[in-house]
Scaffold this active site. Structure first.
Site: not given
Length: 575
Positions: A2, A51, A365
């Site tokens: 969010c 989201l 990564g």
């Protein structure tokens, strides 16, 4: 995932449009839904733009409450151990109304108060309102993966996930912080706790604050050097077994989602390991994404495609061109909150937009180079520390001679660039802290003197940069030089550059980016291993040689960068 914001101290019938604009400006971070909490009596406003990643239903919307709604939470991030925490809390009679991961925070807070942070595994920045105590509790994850800005003045406290959002409040003055400006010219980023504006600060990683009765208190709750691991006592074989277990567990937790999860794949060791482990955990071929460049020395895409073929992933590839850079330049620059000199944010945003067509979450990564001393600078430090007995003038003259006869190249990290960067710190070769700052930074103090006006030079403290670096380097004086440099990289470059870039570039595209290498239990284990185990990723390569081809394990480090110097010469042809 969010964007969150909030204000305490302004009557809710005053300047409501400011608060609405704060939340509106975070839409890209959470386009699925927006929620608000208002308390007129307490002059409190909380907002969240969501989201949806875990619990896609309306029950997962924010704000989140406890059973009697005396605790209110807005949170940006993911709690990876939410399922195990939820089970424990249910056994203590806590009732949950959703399956969203962040609901565990309100119930855990009921049980433990501020100590709840010790139980959370994940990336987060949250604000929790305790109605009984009339107190705001605001926290940021251990490495600062998720951002949090705040302002406190004249009885008003405000916070947001982004500086641009916070600046929607008309009560906040737009005045440049000259300390931050000077640090930016040296570092190419503005380090926490500073922001580019006076009176606005970033909450430090691994810290929380409490705001009650107009009083603000700051509290650190975690530091990497807390000796919680017995890793230093392990033999090499046992350390290898434990590293594999911990990284596999971290990837498993980072794959938990109710939406498809992909992996950014560069073809380098770090991302290739994540892909191999994701395949193992999912027991199916994962989705991978890479981008390349037309300029071959910068283009890693053949390596990424080879790894994708070897592991059999669902691979998606795109090429980032000068035209793409020009197309996104203004939109990305506008959203960056404050000056940011890491140009790789542009291809990272392009990659994020590309991935967002297929998935809502990706693994990255980031962090492995810092944890496993993977950068070439560690070799340079080791070289200079090992040759302290030789005459300094001899070493400098040899490098100057070599740098002088090599032609200038614009290829990725050419040998002439490496030598000239090494010589850049020749004035401070005997000081490992300062030579590292010279290698990693942008403008040196003598160069900034030429850049600044006389009036500006009088206002700026020229010791700000050295104070910043020495603050990191001197914190643990009992450690070796390499370990102290590593600490500087983790809390300097990683926390303030790489993680900022990953967050902004991905969230501009409404994509969640997760970083499995930064699981704090994994980090504590790696940090306490003997230096010879982790130096130049020795242990990491040993462990994962059974997962990946030999050429991936032995491939030299290549950072993610774009051919900007080359493009400068041909830009005029396109505009």
């Amino acid at each position: 995932m969010c964007g969150i914001c909030g204000v305490k101290g302004i009557p809710l019938d005053h300047n409501m449009i400011d608060r609405k604009n704060m939340l509106k400006s975070l839409f890209h971070r959470g386009p699925d839904s927006q929620g608000e909490y208002c308390d007129s009596e307490e002059r409190l406003y909380l907002g969240a733009s969501r989201l949806s990643i875990v619990d896609l239903t309306s029950f997962g919307s924010q704000p989140v409450f406890n059973e009697d709604k005396t605790i209110v939470l807005v949170c940006n991030g993911e709690i990876y151990n939410a399922l195990s925490l939820k089970k424990e809390l249910q056994e203590r009679s806590h009732r949950f109304y959703s399956t969203t991961d962040i609901e565990v925070i309100v119930h855990l807070y009921e049980e433990m108060g501020e100590l709840c942070l010790s139980k959370l595994k994940g990336m987060f920045a949250f604000a929790l309102w305790d109605k009984r105590k009339k107190s705001l509790f605001i926290a940021r994850d251990r490495m600062g993966i998720k951002p949090l800005y705040y302002h406190h003045a004249n009885g008003i406290f405000a916070f947001s996930s982004e500086l641009t959002s916070l600046m929607k409040l008309t009560c906040i003055r737009r005045e440049i912080d000259l300390r931050a400006l000077d640090l930016y010219f040296s570092l190419e980023y503005v380090p926490a706790p500073f922001s580019m504006y006076r009176g606005i600060f970033k909450l430090m990683p691994g810290s929380f604050l409490t705001y009650s009765r107009s009083e603000l208190r700051m509290h650190p709750y975690w530091d990497l050097d807390q000796d919680k691991s017995q890793a230093h006592m392990l033999c090499f074989t046992s350390a290898a077994e434990r590293l594999e277990q911990l990284l596999k567990a971290s990837v498993r937790e980072h794959l938990i989602a109710d939406v498809p999860v992909g992996v950014f794949l560069s073809g380098g060791l770090d991302s290739s390991i994540l892909v191999a482990l994701a395949n193992h955990v999912l027991q199916r071929k994962c989705i991978t994404f890479s981008i390349g460049f037309d300029e071959k020395t910068f283009d890693e895409s053949p390596y990424a495609q080879n790894v994708a073929r070897f592991l059999g992933t669902q691979h998606h590839h795109a090429v980032f061109t000068l035209r793409n850079f020009l197309d996104i330049f203004h939109s990305v620059s506008y959203q960056m909150d404050e000056p940011f000199g890491d140009l790789s944010i542009f291809p990272t945003n392009f990659l994020s937009r590309f991935a967002r067509y297929h998935v809502k979450t990706v693994l990255s990564g980031d962090g492995a180079d810092e944890l496993f001393m993977g950068y070439p600078t560690y070799k340079a430090h080791q070289f200079l520390e090992g040759f302290k007995g030789l005459p300094l003038a001899f070493s400098k003259n040899m490098l100057r001679l070599l740098a002088g006869i090599l032609p200038v190249k614009h290829a990725y990290f050419s040998i002439d660039f490496k030598i000239k960067q090494l010589l850049r710190a020749e004035e401070v070769w005997q000081d490992p802290c300062m030579r590292h700052s010279h290698w990693m930074g942008s403008f040196l103090n003598k160069e900034k003197d030429l850049l600044y006006s006389a009036a500006l030079r009088q206002k700026i403290n020229s010791n700000e940069l050295s104070n910043y670096y020495y603050g990191l380097f001197e914190k643990y004086q009992q450690m070796s030089v390499l370990k102290r440099i590593q600490y500087m990289d983790i809390y300097g470059y990683l926390s303030n550059d790489l993680l900022v870039k990953a967050d902004r570039a991905s969230m501009f595209a409404s994509l969640e980016c997760r970083v499995p290498y930064l699981d704090h239990i994994l980090m504590e284990f790696i940090w306490n291993l003997p230096t010879e185990y982790i130096y130049q990723k020795y242990l990491l390569k040993f462990v994962f040689r059974k997962y990946l081809p030999k050429e991936v394990i032995q491939r030299k480090k290549q950072g993610f960068s774009m051919p900007f110097a080359i493009w400068l010469g041909i830009k005029s042809l396109l505009v």
